[in-house]
Design a protein around this motif. Structure first.
Motif, PDB file in Angstrom:
ATOM      1  N   ALA A 169       0.827  -1.201   0.000  1.00 36.05           N
ATOM      2  CA  ALA A 169       0.000   0.000   0.000  1.00 36.05           C
ATOM      3  C   ALA A 169       0.866   1.259   0.000  1.00 36.05           C
ATOM      4  O   ALA A 169       0.581   2.221  -0.720  1.00 36.05           O
ATOM      5  CB  ALA A 169      -0.925  -0.004   1.206  1.00 36.05           C
ATOM      6  N   VAL A 170       1.924   1.249   0.797  1.00 39.93           N
ATOM      7  CA  VAL A 170       2.815   2.409   0.848  1.00 39.93           C
ATOM      8  C   VAL A 170       3.513   2.596  -0.496  1.00 39.93           C
ATOM      9  O   VAL A 170       3.621   3.711  -1.014  1.00 39.93           O
ATOM     10  CB  VAL A 170       3.852   2.252   1.986  1.00 39.93           C
ATOM     11  CG1 VAL A 170       4.895   3.349   1.926  1.00 39.93           C
ATOM     12  CG2 VAL A 170       3.157   2.256   3.331  1.00 39.93           C
ATOM     13  N   LEU A 171       3.973   1.504  -1.086  1.00 38.92           N
ATOM     14  CA  LEU A 171       4.619   1.588  -2.388  1.00 38.92           C
ATOM     15  C   LEU A 171       3.638   2.087  -3.439  1.00 38.92           C
ATOM     16  O   LEU A 171       3.995   2.873  -4.315  1.00 38.92           O
ATOM     17  CB  LEU A 171       5.176   0.225  -2.783  1.00 38.92           C
ATOM     18  CG  LEU A 171       6.001   0.180  -4.062  1.00 38.92           C
ATOM     19  CD1 LEU A 171       7.227   1.078  -3.927  1.00 38.92           C
ATOM     20  CD2 LEU A 171       6.399  -1.232  -4.382  1.00 38.92           C
ATOM     21  N   GLY A 172       2.395   1.660  -3.355  1.00 38.77           N
ATOM     22  CA  GLY A 172       1.373   2.137  -4.278  1.00 38.77           C
ATOM     23  C   GLY A 172       1.136   3.633  -4.169  1.00 38.77           C
ATOM     24  O   GLY A 172       0.812   4.293  -5.157  1.00 38.77           O
TER      25      GLY A 172
ATOM     26  N   LEU B  37       4.310   9.565  -6.952  1.00 37.69           N
ATOM     27  CA  LEU B  37       5.265  10.598  -6.569  1.00 37.69           C
ATOM     28  C   LEU B  37       6.538  10.471  -7.397  1.00 37.69           C
ATOM     29  O   LEU B  37       7.069  11.468  -7.896  1.00 37.69           O
ATOM     30  CB  LEU B  37       5.589  10.497  -5.081  1.00 37.69           C
ATOM     31  CG  LEU B  37       6.617  11.486  -4.552  1.00 37.69           C
ATOM     32  CD1 LEU B  37       6.070  12.903  -4.637  1.00 37.69           C
ATOM     33  CD2 LEU B  37       6.990  11.159  -3.131  1.00 37.69           C
ATOM     34  N   TRP B  38       7.035   9.248  -7.597  1.00 35.11           N
ATOM     35  CA  TRP B  38       8.226   9.035  -8.403  1.00 35.11           C
ATOM     36  C   TRP B  38       7.975   9.394  -9.862  1.00 35.11           C
ATOM     37  O   TRP B  38       8.833   9.935 -10.534  1.00 35.11           O
ATOM     38  CB  TRP B  38       8.703   7.590  -8.291  1.00 35.11           C
ATOM     39  CG  TRP B  38       9.386   7.324  -6.999  1.00 35.11           C
ATOM     40  CD1 TRP B  38       8.928   6.568  -5.981  1.00 35.11           C
ATOM     41  CD2 TRP B  38      10.643   7.849  -6.566  1.00 35.11           C
ATOM     42  NE1 TRP B  38       9.811   6.578  -4.944  1.00 35.11           N
ATOM     43  CE2 TRP B  38      10.881   7.359  -5.276  1.00 35.11           C
ATOM     44  CE3 TRP B  38      11.587   8.684  -7.149  1.00 35.11           C
ATOM     45  CZ2 TRP B  38      12.033   7.680  -4.562  1.00 35.11           C
ATOM     46  CZ3 TRP B  38      12.726   9.004  -6.434  1.00 35.11           C
ATOM     47  CH2 TRP B  38      12.942   8.497  -5.162  1.00 35.11           C
ATOM     48  N   GLN B  39       6.767   9.092 -10.347  1.00 35.67           N
ATOM     49  CA  GLN B  39       6.448   9.441 -11.728  1.00 35.67           C
ATOM     50  C   GLN B  39       6.445  10.951 -11.916  1.00 35.67           C
ATOM     51  O   GLN B  39       6.922  11.468 -12.923  1.00 35.67           O
ATOM     52  CB  GLN B  39       5.105   8.844 -12.128  1.00 35.67           C
ATOM     53  CG  GLN B  39       5.149   7.344 -12.261  1.00 35.67           C
ATOM     54  CD  GLN B  39       3.781   6.740 -12.488  1.00 35.67           C
ATOM     55  OE1 GLN B  39       2.756   7.387 -12.315  1.00 35.67           O
ATOM     56  NE2 GLN B  39       3.763   5.480 -12.884  1.00 35.67           N
ATOM     57  N   TRP B  40       5.908  11.673 -10.957  1.00 32.61           N
ATOM     58  CA  TRP B  40       5.921  13.143 -11.032  1.00 32.61           C
ATOM     59  C   TRP B  40       7.348  13.674 -10.979  1.00 32.61           C
ATOM     60  O   TRP B  40       7.700  14.615 -11.689  1.00 32.61           O
ATOM     61  CB  TRP B  40       5.094  13.747  -9.895  1.00 32.61           C
ATOM     62  CG  TRP B  40       3.636  13.794 -10.191  1.00 32.61           C
ATOM     63  CD1 TRP B  40       2.684  12.931  -9.755  1.00 32.61           C
ATOM     64  CD2 TRP B  40       2.961  14.749 -11.014  1.00 32.61           C
ATOM     65  NE1 TRP B  40       1.464  13.288 -10.265  1.00 32.61           N
ATOM     66  CE2 TRP B  40       1.599  14.406 -11.026  1.00 32.61           C
ATOM     67  CE3 TRP B  40       3.375  15.854 -11.733  1.00 32.61           C
ATOM     68  CZ2 TRP B  40       0.657  15.130 -11.741  1.00 32.61           C
ATOM     69  CZ3 TRP B  40       2.441  16.573 -12.441  1.00 32.61           C
ATOM     70  CH2 TRP B  40       1.099  16.216 -12.432  1.00 32.61           C
ATOM     71  N   ALA B  41       8.175  13.105 -10.106  1.00 34.87           N
ATOM     72  CA  ALA B  41       9.558  13.564  -9.979  1.00 34.87           C
ATOM     73  C   ALA B  41      10.332  13.324 -11.285  1.00 34.87           C
ATOM     74  O   ALA B  41      11.057  14.209 -11.759  1.00 34.87           O
ATOM     75  CB  ALA B  41      10.244  12.842  -8.818  1.00 34.87           C
TER      76      ALA B  41
END
Length: 71
Positions: free
Chosen positions: A11-14, A19-23
């Motif tokens: 769930a946390v990774l989801g 966030l990583w995609q935005w970065a």
């Protein structure tokens, strides 16, 4: 058959994946803006060559993705 239990880490990774995609998207955008600015500063002769190179790259990627998808 019993389903495996859902882990809290999943769930946390989801939540972190967007966030990583935005970065990554932001870094790509900054790189494109900086390189476009440098290209504009060099003049129209360099821009013509760069546009031809970029167009060839787009055509090549499109052809490769079409061939991979059709297999």
């Amino acid at each position: 058959m019993a389903t495996p239990p859902t882990l809290a880490a999943d769930a946390v990774l989801g939540l972190l994946v967007p966030l990583w995609q935005w970065a990554i998207g932001l870094l790509v955008l900054v790189t494109v803006v900086v390189s476009a600015r440098r290209l504009l500063m060099r003049g129209p002769t360099r821009m013509g060559g760069a546009l031809l190179l970029a167009g060839a790259a787009v055509v090549a990627l499109t052809a490769i993705s079409y061939l991979v998808e059709s297999l």
